[in-house]
Design an enzyme around this catalytic site. Structure first.
Site, short mmCIF file in Angstrom:
data_model
loop_
_atom_site.label_atom_id
_atom_site.label_comp_id
_atom_site.label_asym_id
_atom_site.label_seq_id
_atom_site.Cartn_x
_atom_site.Cartn_y
_atom_site.Cartn_z
N CYS A 284 0.98 -1.30 -0.05
CA CYS A 284 -0.02 -0.28 -0.02
C CYS A 284 0.96 1.09 -0.08
O CYS A 284 1.95 1.14 -0.36
CB CYS A 284 -1.01 0.03 1.11
SG CYS A 284 -0.33 0.05 2.76
N ASP B 100 -8.10 3.80 1.08
CA ASP B 100 -7.00 4.38 2.25
C ASP B 100 -7.89 4.88 3.23
O ASP B 100 -8.65 5.78 3.17
CB ASP B 100 -6.15 5.58 1.64
CG ASP B 100 -4.98 5.84 2.50
OD1 ASP B 100 -5.14 5.34 3.78
OD2 ASP B 100 -4.18 6.44 1.99
N ASN C 282 2.47 1.43 4.27
CA ASN C 282 2.63 0.29 5.09
C ASN C 282 2.43 0.19 6.43
O ASN C 282 2.93 -0.30 7.34
CB ASN C 282 4.00 -0.10 4.86
CG ASN C 282 4.46 -1.77 5.18
OD1 ASN C 282 5.65 -2.13 5.52
ND2 ASN C 282 3.23 -2.55 5.07
N CYS D 257 -1.28 0.90 7.54
CA CYS D 257 -2.80 0.49 7.46
C CYS D 257 -3.27 -0.52 6.70
O CYS D 257 -3.46 -1.80 7.51
CB CYS D 257 -3.53 1.65 7.00
SG CYS D 257 -3.32 3.13 8.11
N ARG D 258 -3.34 -0.31 5.46
CA ARG D 258 -3.88 -1.70 4.80
C ARG D 258 -2.81 -2.79 4.51
O ARG D 258 -3.42 -3.87 4.60
CB ARG D 258 -4.34 -1.10 3.30
CG ARG D 258 -5.38 -0.01 3.32
CD ARG D 258 -5.62 0.66 2.08
NE ARG D 258 -4.53 1.68 1.96
CZ ARG D 258 -4.13 2.47 0.75
NH1 ARG D 258 -5.18 2.23 -0.29
NH2 ARG D 258 -3.36 3.06 0.80
N SER D 259 -1.57 -2.61 4.07
CA SER D 259 -1.00 -3.75 3.77
C SER D 259 -0.63 -4.60 4.96
O SER D 259 -0.40 -5.80 4.90
CB SER D 259 0.34 -3.37 2.85
OG SER D 259 1.20 -2.55 3.18
P1 4NP Z 1 -1.65 2.79 4.19
O1 4NP Z 1 -2.44 4.23 4.87
O2 4NP Z 1 -1.23 3.34 2.59
O3 4NP Z 1 -2.76 1.96 4.11
O4 4NP Z 1 -0.68 2.44 4.88
C1 4NP Z 1 -1.65 5.61 4.72
C2 4NP Z 1 -0.70 5.65 5.80
C3 4NP Z 1 0.13 6.73 6.00
C4 4NP Z 1 -0.02 7.70 4.93
C5 4NP Z 1 -0.75 7.46 3.92
C6 4NP Z 1 -1.49 6.28 3.75
N1 4NP Z 1 0.90 8.89 5.11
O5 4NP Z 1 0.70 9.91 4.09
O6 4NP Z 1 1.73 8.92 6.07
#
Ligand code: 4NP
Length: 162
Positions: free
Chosen positions: A8, A129, A11, A13-15
């Site tokens: 994702c 997201d 790294n 939340c989703r992955s």
């Molecule tokens: P993820 O979510 O891609 O599912 O881990 C996010 C976590 C952090 C950020 C963006 C998306 N960020 O911009 O820090």
């Protein structure tokens, strides 16, 4: 061993949720010796970080305790050779991973790139997201990932005769 990488943006939340759910379900199916699962982000902001507290909470509430142990890392071009399957969470991740591969044409690899929901019967293949969302968004994310994980495992069983 079949190598699976979930990807994702951050790294956190989703992955990592996908990694924890896949590993849990593979264990339940007795397939943990056959499939190795890892996760990474296309971005580098959260290298070494634990998953987001909200992702940890919804996952552990549903029994996916392993998520606490995971730490953020960024995808690298070597992952194209080290993994058999790279599953991205949304179309931005897809574009970023394709760009990484295109920038390093000399580093070929066998990894098959697909959406995490690519084996699922959804017309929209994106896992949204949840980072700027509410707890409900994290619960919806987990529900989508649980379905996607079942479909990834069914695909791997069929593809590899497990
Ligand atoms: P993820 O979510 O891609 O599912 O881990 C996010 C976590 C952090 C950020 C963006 C998306 N960020 O911009 O820090």
């Amino acid at each position: 061993m079949i190598q699976v990488l979930c990807v994702c943006l951050g790294n956190i939340c989703r992955s990592p949720t996908a990694e924890a759910v896949l590993r849990h379900k593979l264990m339940e199916a007795g397939l943990e010796q056959h499939v190795f699962v890892d996760s990474a982000g296309t971005g580098g902001w959260h290298i070494g970080d634990s998953p987001d507290q909200r992702a940890q909470q919804v996952a552990s509430d549903e029994g996916y305790a392993l998520i606490h142990e995971l730490r953020g890392r960024q995808i690298s071009i070597e992952d194209r050779q080290n993994f058999d399957y790279i599953y991205v969470m949304d179309s931005n991740n897809m574009r970023d991973v394709q760009a990484l591969f295109a920038q390093n044409p000399e580093k070929e690899g066998q990894a098959q790139l697909n959406y995490f929901l690519g084996h699922s019967d959804y017309s929209d293949k994106n896992v949204p997201d949840p980072y700027y969302g509410e707890r409900q968004d994290f619960e919806d994310m987990l529900t989508l990932i649980e379905q996607g994980a079942d479909d990834v495992i069914a695909f791997l069983k069929q593809q590899h005769g497990l």
